[in-house]
Design an enzyme around this catalytic site. Structure first.
Site, PDB file in Angstrom:
ATOM      1  N   THR A   1       0.863  -1.190   0.000  1.00 45.96           N
ATOM      2  CA  THR A   1       0.000   0.000   0.000  1.00 45.96           C
ATOM      3  C   THR A   1       0.896   1.235   0.000  1.00 45.96           C
ATOM      4  O   THR A   1       1.654   1.441   0.954  1.00 45.96           O
ATOM      5  CB  THR A   1      -0.909  -0.016   1.240  1.00 45.96           C
ATOM      6  OG1 THR A   1      -1.655  -1.233   1.205  1.00 45.96           O
ATOM      7  CG2 THR A   1      -1.843   1.178   1.260  1.00 45.96           C
TER       8      THR A   1
ATOM      9  N   GLU B   1      -6.799  -9.924   6.891  1.00 45.34           N
ATOM     10  CA  GLU B   1      -6.145 -10.939   7.709  1.00 45.34           C
ATOM     11  C   GLU B   1      -7.232 -11.786   8.363  1.00 45.34           C
ATOM     12  O   GLU B   1      -8.283 -11.284   8.734  1.00 45.34           O
ATOM     13  CB  GLU B   1      -5.255 -10.276   8.767  1.00 45.34           C
ATOM     14  CG  GLU B   1      -3.999  -9.713   8.144  1.00 45.34           C
ATOM     15  CD  GLU B   1      -3.069  -9.050   9.147  1.00 45.34           C
ATOM     16  OE1 GLU B   1      -3.159  -9.342  10.346  1.00 45.34           O
ATOM     17  OE2 GLU B   1      -2.250  -8.233   8.709  1.00 45.34           O
TER      18      GLU B   1
ATOM     19  N   LYS C   1      -2.697   3.222   9.900  1.00 42.02           N
ATOM     20  CA  LYS C   1      -1.585   3.775   9.101  1.00 42.02           C
ATOM     21  C   LYS C   1      -2.083   4.293   7.755  1.00 42.02           C
ATOM     22  O   LYS C   1      -1.659   5.340   7.294  1.00 42.02           O
ATOM     23  CB  LYS C   1      -0.477   2.738   8.953  1.00 42.02           C
ATOM     24  CG  LYS C   1      -0.396   2.036   7.630  1.00 42.02           C
ATOM     25  CD  LYS C   1       0.849   1.193   7.488  1.00 42.02           C
ATOM     26  CE  LYS C   1       0.632   0.045   6.519  1.00 42.02           C
ATOM     27  NZ  LYS C   1       0.418   0.395   5.144  1.00 42.02           N
TER      28      LYS C   1
ATOM     29  N   CYS D   1      -3.114  -1.944   9.202  1.00 41.55           N
ATOM     30  CA  CYS D   1      -3.521  -1.230   7.979  1.00 41.55           C
ATOM     31  C   CYS D   1      -4.348   0.036   8.219  1.00 41.55           C
ATOM     32  O   CYS D   1      -3.933   1.123   7.816  1.00 41.55           O
ATOM     33  CB  CYS D   1      -4.272  -2.168   7.055  1.00 41.55           C
ATOM     34  SG  CYS D   1      -3.178  -3.395   6.313  1.00 41.55           S
TER      35      CYS D   1
HETATM   36  P1  NAD Z   1       4.721  -7.940   6.762  1.00 44.24           P
HETATM   37  O1  NAD Z   1       5.523  -7.144   7.703  1.00 44.24           O
HETATM   38  O2  NAD Z   1       3.872  -9.057   7.259  1.00 44.24           O
HETATM   39  O3  NAD Z   1       5.672  -8.558   5.632  1.00 44.24           O
HETATM   40  C1  NAD Z   1       6.642  -7.840   4.951  1.00 44.24           C
HETATM   41  C2  NAD Z   1       7.842  -8.743   4.687  1.00 44.24           C
HETATM   42  O4  NAD Z   1       8.785  -8.038   3.889  1.00 44.24           O
HETATM   43  C3  NAD Z   1       8.592  -9.162   5.956  1.00 44.24           C
HETATM   44  O5  NAD Z   1       8.654 -10.576   6.006  1.00 44.24           O
HETATM   45  C4  NAD Z   1       9.983  -8.538   5.803  1.00 44.24           C
HETATM   46  O6  NAD Z   1      10.991  -9.337   6.351  1.00 44.24           O
HETATM   47  C5  NAD Z   1      10.082  -8.428   4.292  1.00 44.24           C
HETATM   48  N1  NAD Z   1      11.052  -7.451   3.799  1.00 44.24           N
HETATM   49  C6  NAD Z   1      11.281  -6.197   4.240  1.00 44.24           C
HETATM   50  N2  NAD Z   1      12.245  -5.611   3.517  1.00 44.24           N
HETATM   51  C7  NAD Z   1      12.624  -6.497   2.568  1.00 44.24           C
HETATM   52  C8  NAD Z   1      13.582  -6.490   1.523  1.00 44.24           C
HETATM   53  N3  NAD Z   1      14.332  -5.418   1.302  1.00 44.24           N
HETATM   54  N4  NAD Z   1      13.732  -7.597   0.769  1.00 44.24           N
HETATM   55  C9  NAD Z   1      12.984  -8.693   1.009  1.00 44.24           C
HETATM   56  N5  NAD Z   1      12.047  -8.762   1.984  1.00 44.24           N
HETATM   57  C10 NAD Z   1      11.871  -7.686   2.751  1.00 44.24           C
HETATM   58  O7  NAD Z   1       3.833  -6.881   5.962  1.00 44.24           O
HETATM   59  P2  NAD Z   1       2.402  -7.129   5.288  1.00 44.24           P
HETATM   60  O8  NAD Z   1       1.336  -7.058   6.335  1.00 44.24           O
HETATM   61  O9  NAD Z   1       2.468  -8.298   4.370  1.00 44.24           O
HETATM   62  O10 NAD Z   1       2.268  -5.777   4.430  1.00 44.24           O
HETATM   63  C11 NAD Z   1       3.015  -5.561   3.239  1.00 44.24           C
HETATM   64  C12 NAD Z   1       2.350  -4.440   2.477  1.00 44.24           C
HETATM   65  O11 NAD Z   1       1.022  -4.822   2.094  1.00 44.24           O
HETATM   66  C13 NAD Z   1       2.185  -3.138   3.261  1.00 44.24           C
HETATM   67  O12 NAD Z   1       2.289  -2.062   2.394  1.00 44.24           O
HETATM   68  C14 NAD Z   1       0.748  -3.227   3.770  1.00 44.24           C
HETATM   69  O13 NAD Z   1       0.196  -1.968   4.000  1.00 44.24           O
HETATM   70  C15 NAD Z   1       0.066  -3.893   2.594  1.00 44.24           C
HETATM   71  N6  NAD Z   1      -1.172  -4.621   2.921  1.00 44.24           N
HETATM   72  C16 NAD Z   1      -1.239  -5.364   4.058  1.00 44.24           C
HETATM   73  C17 NAD Z   1      -2.417  -6.058   4.321  1.00 44.24           C
HETATM   74  C18 NAD Z   1      -2.551  -6.862   5.580  1.00 44.24           C
HETATM   75  O14 NAD Z   1      -3.676  -7.210   5.931  1.00 44.24           O
HETATM   76  N7  NAD Z   1      -1.479  -7.199   6.275  1.00 44.24           N
HETATM   77  C19 NAD Z   1      -3.497  -6.007   3.431  1.00 44.24           C
HETATM   78  C20 NAD Z   1      -3.360  -5.270   2.269  1.00 44.24           C
HETATM   79  C21 NAD Z   1      -2.183  -4.574   2.012  1.00 44.24           C
END
Ligand code: NAD
Length: 429
Positions: A121, A155, A263, A260
């Protein structure tokens, strides 16, 4: 197709597993070596119904693999998805350093045409920034496309949401990228909306802000209901059956949280401000949300008076049901506020206790929800887990010094609780 997903968290892992499930070959990359090791051994780092089985099945078939080598992922795939964190900064704006880092890593490994898809996002116009970064850091000077494909999974329902999405939003600039994205998503049989990149990025923030607004709306209604002697659950039913409004997200409670909504809301307010619009409506959504928690704590202190040396049982730590995610959880916030007032806590959550432990210290973690009330002065419901509805109320009543329950999620019927002899306080009724 050969796909790589960079960032193997909630979004990246579920997306990777579901893409593999429909037949693509997927490499999931993460820079957290322990996460990659765990996944390679058949474990998964998060709780999400149905995910472990799907990951194991597709890993065994060879369609899903894990690495911490971004270059390997870039080389072996035609399309590279970015699913790394976009956390908030203290002023509410988005920390874009993870995305920028990954854009540079992708650029450094690119030797031929690639499609780089942003699933994280991000603020509107991030696509332009990612394009500039790739151009600047790619030595090979090859052609590429940057696509915005925001993720809407919830989630707790992530696998279902990914396999059967309401819609798939794809923000693109070239027909070549449209064709590839359609090929990836056709097996999911959902409406595909093709937009420009800026609009796709904005759709995600606009959608999450609207959902947060709906929650704050019903929470504000709950305050009016309580003051006027009405029942917010009946009001929610009455307005929710109007198709133009819809019943979902009209559940009053102690406010929204999670990684989410808070933020994305602050980010959208900041983004709007940067383009010259003061989004006061959304500022009010934030205010209502924080007041909702304060009001609930006041309900507890109004009833129990002094919390110092009182013991309170808390059911729920996750930010909502069906997840082990405690990031920005209102339940954790509530526990910390009660601790600050001097209360000792006995807490339980069906899935989130391990993840809560580093955040919430000095409490007693109880494995059995029916044992939480033991020796407590009151019981609090902080997360809407379905299983809490099956709580042994008679046992809890006997275990408490006095049968008092503060239900922050309206799981029980006030009339029924009254009949059973409880002092029962819920939200908006
Ligand atoms: P998360 O923290 O669960 O996962 C992110 C992963 O990225 C982690 O495992 C981390 O180790 C890895 N990472 C960080 N830097 C990295 C790099 N340079 N190279 C490789 N891996 C790297 O986060 P998430 O909840 O999956 O969210 C990710 C994105 O999706 C965010 O922008 C969030 O806003 C968006 N999003 C999340 C949800 C949700 O419900 N969690 C839903 C829709 C969108």
């Amino acid at each position: 197709m050969n796909l790589t997903i960079i960032g193997t968290g909630y979004v990246g892992l579920v997306t990777g597993a579901c893409f593999a499930e429909v037949g693509h070959r997927v490499i999931c990359v993460d820079n957290d070596a322990s996460k990659v090791e765990l996944l390679k051994r058949g474990g998964i780092p998060i709780y999400e119904p149905g995910l472990q089985e799907m990951v194991q099945k597709n890993t065994a078939s060879g369609r899903l693999s894990f690495t911490n080598n971004t270059a390997e992922g870039v080389e072996k795939s035609d399309v590279i998805f970015i699913a790394v964190p976009t956390p908030p900064q203290p002023d509410g704006s988005v920390d874009m350093s993870f995305i920028e880092r990954v854009a540079r890593d992708i650029a450094a490994a690119m030797t031929e045409y690639k499609i780089v898809v942003d699933k994280s996002t991000v603020p509107v116009k991030t696509g332009d920034r990612v394009s500039e970064t790739i151009k600047r850091y790619c030595k090979a000077k090859v052609d590429f496309d940057v696509v915005s494909n925001p993720e809407f999974l919830r989630e707790g329902f992530a696998v279902g949401d990914l396999m059967k999405p309401d819609r798939i939003v794809i923000g693109v600039r070239s027909q070549r990228a449209v064709a590839a994205m359609k090929e990836i998503y056709t097996p999911f049989k959902a409406p595909i909306i093709i937009t420009d990149v800026n609009s796709a990025e904005l759709i995600k923030h606009a959608a999450n802000s609207f959902l947060a607004l709906k929650i704050s709306y019903i929470n504000a209604i709950s305050v009016v209901c309580e003051a006027a002697g009405a029942n917010v659950m009946q009001v929610a039913e009455g307005i929710g059956l109007d198709e133009r409004i819809g019943r979902r997200f009209l559940n009053p409670g102690i406010g929204f949280g999670g990684s989410c909504f808070p933020k994305d809301l602050s980010a959208f307010i900041k983004i709007s401000e940067q383009v010259g619009y003061s989004f006061r409506l959304l500022q009010e959504v934030q205010r209502i949300n924080s007041e909702q928690m304060e009001r609930f704590v006041k309900k507890i202190t109004d009833t129990l008076w002094v919390l110092k040396d009182k013991k309170i049982g808390v059911l729920g730590l996750a930010f909502k049901q069906n997840t082990d995610d405690v990031r920005m959880s209102p339940a954790i916030d509530l526990c910390q506020r009660l601790q600050k007032e001097g209360a000792a806590l006995r807490v339980h959550d069906p899935q989130a206790m391990e993840k809560a432990k580093p955040l919430l210290k000095g409490v007693t973690y109880v494995d059995d929800m029916n044992a939480v009330a033991e020796g407590c002065d009151a019981l609090v419901i902080a997360t809407e887990w379905e299983e809490f509805k099956a709580l042994d109320l008679d046992r809890a009543q006997k275990a408490l010094t006095h049968p008092i329950m503060f239900d922050g999620r309206n799981l029980f019927d006030p009339a029924e609780m009254g009949k059973r002899g409880w002092i029962y306080k819920s939200i908006g009724r």
